[in-house]
Design an enzyme around this catalytic site. Structure first.
Site, PDB file in Angstrom:
ATOM      1  N   GLU A  89      45.444  52.250 -81.970  1.00 32.96           N
ATOM      2  CA  GLU A  89      44.600  51.058 -82.072  1.00 32.96           C
ATOM      3  C   GLU A  89      43.437  51.237 -83.042  1.00 32.96           C
ATOM      4  O   GLU A  89      42.453  50.500 -82.987  1.00 32.96           O
ATOM      5  CB  GLU A  89      44.065  50.662 -80.688  1.00 32.96           C
ATOM      6  CG  GLU A  89      45.129  50.338 -79.660  1.00 32.96           C
ATOM      7  CD  GLU A  89      45.900  49.063 -79.946  1.00 32.96           C
ATOM      8  OE1 GLU A  89      45.834  48.548 -81.083  1.00 32.96           O
ATOM      9  OE2 GLU A  89      46.575  48.578 -79.032  1.00 32.96           O
ATOM     10  N   HIS A 108      38.092  51.047 -75.349  1.00 38.21           N
ATOM     11  CA  HIS A 108      39.202  50.179 -74.943  1.00 38.21           C
ATOM     12  C   HIS A 108      39.830  50.762 -73.686  1.00 38.21           C
ATOM     13  O   HIS A 108      40.175  51.941 -73.658  1.00 38.21           O
ATOM     14  CB  HIS A 108      40.231  50.104 -76.084  1.00 38.21           C
ATOM     15  CG  HIS A 108      41.536  49.528 -75.668  1.00 38.21           C
ATOM     16  ND1 HIS A 108      41.638  48.334 -74.978  1.00 38.21           N
ATOM     17  CD2 HIS A 108      42.808  49.985 -75.806  1.00 38.21           C
ATOM     18  CE1 HIS A 108      42.922  48.091 -74.729  1.00 38.21           C
ATOM     19  NE2 HIS A 108      43.645  49.069 -75.212  1.00 38.21           N
ATOM     20  N   HIS A 110      42.378  49.994 -69.943  1.00 35.08           N
ATOM     21  CA  HIS A 110      43.353  49.168 -69.232  1.00 35.08           C
ATOM     22  C   HIS A 110      42.892  49.084 -67.773  1.00 35.08           C
ATOM     23  O   HIS A 110      43.687  49.265 -66.855  1.00 35.08           O
ATOM     24  CB  HIS A 110      44.755  49.784 -69.316  1.00 35.08           C
ATOM     25  CG  HIS A 110      45.299  49.866 -70.703  1.00 35.08           C
ATOM     26  ND1 HIS A 110      46.366  50.668 -71.043  1.00 35.08           N
ATOM     27  CD2 HIS A 110      44.942  49.240 -71.859  1.00 35.08           C
ATOM     28  CE1 HIS A 110      46.620  50.540 -72.336  1.00 35.08           C
ATOM     29  NE2 HIS A 110      45.767  49.684 -72.859  1.00 35.08           N
ATOM     30  N   TYR A 129      26.016  37.683 -62.059  1.00 37.98           N
ATOM     31  CA  TYR A 129      25.132  37.710 -63.247  1.00 37.98           C
ATOM     32  C   TYR A 129      25.385  38.915 -64.153  1.00 37.98           C
ATOM     33  O   TYR A 129      25.052  38.896 -65.343  1.00 37.98           O
ATOM     34  CB  TYR A 129      23.666  37.626 -62.830  1.00 37.98           C
ATOM     35  CG  TYR A 129      23.076  38.919 -62.309  1.00 37.98           C
ATOM     36  CD1 TYR A 129      23.203  39.275 -60.969  1.00 37.98           C
ATOM     37  CD2 TYR A 129      22.400  39.784 -63.158  1.00 37.98           C
ATOM     38  CE1 TYR A 129      22.674  40.465 -60.501  1.00 37.98           C
ATOM     39  CE2 TYR A 129      21.860  40.976 -62.699  1.00 37.98           C
ATOM     40  CZ  TYR A 129      22.007  41.319 -61.366  1.00 37.98           C
ATOM     41  OH  TYR A 129      21.483  42.499 -60.919  1.00 37.98           O
ATOM     42  N   HIS A 170      47.048  42.752 -71.865  1.00 39.06           N
ATOM     43  CA  HIS A 170      46.850  44.113 -72.370  1.00 39.06           C
ATOM     44  C   HIS A 170      45.691  44.840 -71.678  1.00 39.06           C
ATOM     45  O   HIS A 170      45.918  45.797 -70.952  1.00 39.06           O
ATOM     46  CB  HIS A 170      46.648  44.039 -73.897  1.00 39.06           C
ATOM     47  CG  HIS A 170      46.541  45.347 -74.581  1.00 39.06           C
ATOM     48  ND1 HIS A 170      46.835  45.533 -75.912  1.00 39.06           N
ATOM     49  CD2 HIS A 170      46.145  46.568 -74.139  1.00 39.06           C
ATOM     50  CE1 HIS A 170      46.652  46.795 -76.244  1.00 39.06           C
ATOM     51  NE2 HIS A 170      46.224  47.442 -75.180  1.00 39.06           N
ATOM     52  N   TYR A 223      14.453  43.597 -70.995  1.00 37.35           N
ATOM     53  CA  TYR A 223      14.511  44.875 -70.295  1.00 37.35           C
ATOM     54  C   TYR A 223      15.204  45.961 -71.126  1.00 37.35           C
ATOM     55  O   TYR A 223      15.222  47.113 -70.755  1.00 37.35           O
ATOM     56  CB  TYR A 223      15.262  44.748 -68.966  1.00 37.35           C
ATOM     57  CG  TYR A 223      14.467  44.084 -67.870  1.00 37.35           C
ATOM     58  CD1 TYR A 223      13.172  44.515 -67.554  1.00 37.35           C
ATOM     59  CD2 TYR A 223      15.005  43.042 -67.132  1.00 37.35           C
ATOM     60  CE1 TYR A 223      12.450  43.900 -66.557  1.00 37.35           C
ATOM     61  CE2 TYR A 223      14.280  42.434 -66.124  1.00 37.35           C
ATOM     62  CZ  TYR A 223      13.013  42.871 -65.833  1.00 37.35           C
ATOM     63  OH  TYR A 223      12.297  42.271 -64.837  1.00 37.35           O
TER      64      TYR A 223
HETATM   65 ZN   LIG Z   1      45.702  49.450 -74.922  1.00 45.03          ZN
END
Ligand SMILES: [Zn+2]
Length: 228
Positions: A89, A108, A110, A129, A170, A223
Site C-alpha cells: 500500500e 493503516h 484492519h 464526541y 477493507h 487543547y
Molecule cells: Zn489493508
C-alpha cells in the site's frame, strides 16, 4: 567515503523513525488494531525527504530496524534488505504525503469495528464526541482493489481535511503530524466504531448535532491534538 562506510551511513538514516515504526507496529498488533501482518505504517521526514515504511509480509514481532524500508517521495527505494519490498500500500502513503503537507505519519489498520462499518459502506457518524479525532465524522473512501493507484486516488480525494477515513470493504487509515497522533486517532476511532456498533445493537444511537461537533472540534484545537 568507502562503500562500507556508505552502506553504514544509509543504514543510520531515519534511525529514530524506524525505531518508532517498530514500536507502533507492535502496539498496533498488541492493542488489537490488526492481526498477523495486516495493516502498515509510515513516517515521512520532510527535512530529509525520506519515508520510512513497513515491509510487505513480515510479521510485526519479527521486524528489525534494518527491515524498515526507506523511500523518497517518488517511490524510489533508498534502502532495503535485498529480500524485502515496501508495503503493497505504499502508493496511498505517498499520495497522502503529497496531498497534505501537515501529514507526517500514516497508519493503516484492519481494526474489526471500524472495518465492520467499512464493509457496510457506512461512514462513522458523530455518535460519540471522540470522533473529533478524525473530524466531524469518519468519511468513506470508495472501494478499489488493494495496492492500486485507483485506491490511492480514492483515499487522497476523500480524506480532505479529516484525520481518518474508512476504506470501503477493507479497513481504516489514520494520519497525523506525527506517529503518536496518527496512532491515537486510529485507536480512538476504533473505540467510537465499537460504541456505534453496540448502540445500534440495542437501539437507535443519537447523533451529535453539527453545531455541538463544531464546539468539540474547537476545543480539540485549543487543547492541542489528542486531548479531551
Ligand atoms: Zn489493508
Amino acid at each position: 567515503m568507502s562503500l562500507s562506510e556508505c552502506i553504514i551511513f544509509t543504514m543510520m538514516k531515519l534511525l529514530h523513525e524506524r525505531k518508532k515504526i517498530i514500536k507502533y507496529s507492535l502496539q498496533m498488533l498488541n492493542s488489537g488494531l490488526t492481526t498477523g501482518s495486516g495493516g502498515n505504517l509510515s513516517i515521512f521526514n520532510r527535512r530529509e525527504g525520506l519515508i520510512a515504511i513497513t515491509p510487505s509480509g513480515v510479521e510485526y514481532p519479527e521486524l528489525t530496524i534494518e527491515d524498515i524500508i526507506l523511500l523518497d517521495i517518488d517511490e524510489n527505494i533508498i534502502n532495503s534488505q535485498p529480500n524485502l519490498k515496501p508495503s503493497s500500500e505504499v502508493g496511498f502513503h505517498i499520495a497522502l504525503y503529497q496531498k497534505r503537507s501537515d501529514i507526517n505519519a500514516v497508519i493503516h489498520t484492519h481494526s474489526p469495528y471500524a472495518t465492520t462499518f467499512a464493509c457496510l459502506n457506512r461512514e462513522i457518524l458523530p455518535v460519540h464526541y471522540l470522533v473529533a479525532f478524525a473530524g466531524r465524522k469518519v468519511p468513506l473512501s470508495p472501494y478499489a482493489t488493494f495496492g492500486t493507484r485507483e485506491l490511492a486516488n480514492n483515499i487522497a480525494s476523500t480524506i480532505d481535511d479529516y484525520n481518518a477515513t474508512l476504506l470501503a470493504n477493507h479497513g481504516l487509515i489514520a494520519v497525523g503530524s506525527n506517529i503518536e497522533n496518527a496512532f491515537n486517532t486510529a485507536q480512538e476511532i476504533e473505540f467510537v466504531a465499537r460504541i456505534y456498533y453496540q448502540s445500534e445493537c440495542i437501539g437507535k444511537p443519537s447523533i451529535i448535532p453539527e453545531n455541538e461537533m463544531d464546539k468539540v472540534i474547537e476545543k480539540f484545537k485549543s487543547y492541542g491534538s489528542g486531548k479531551k
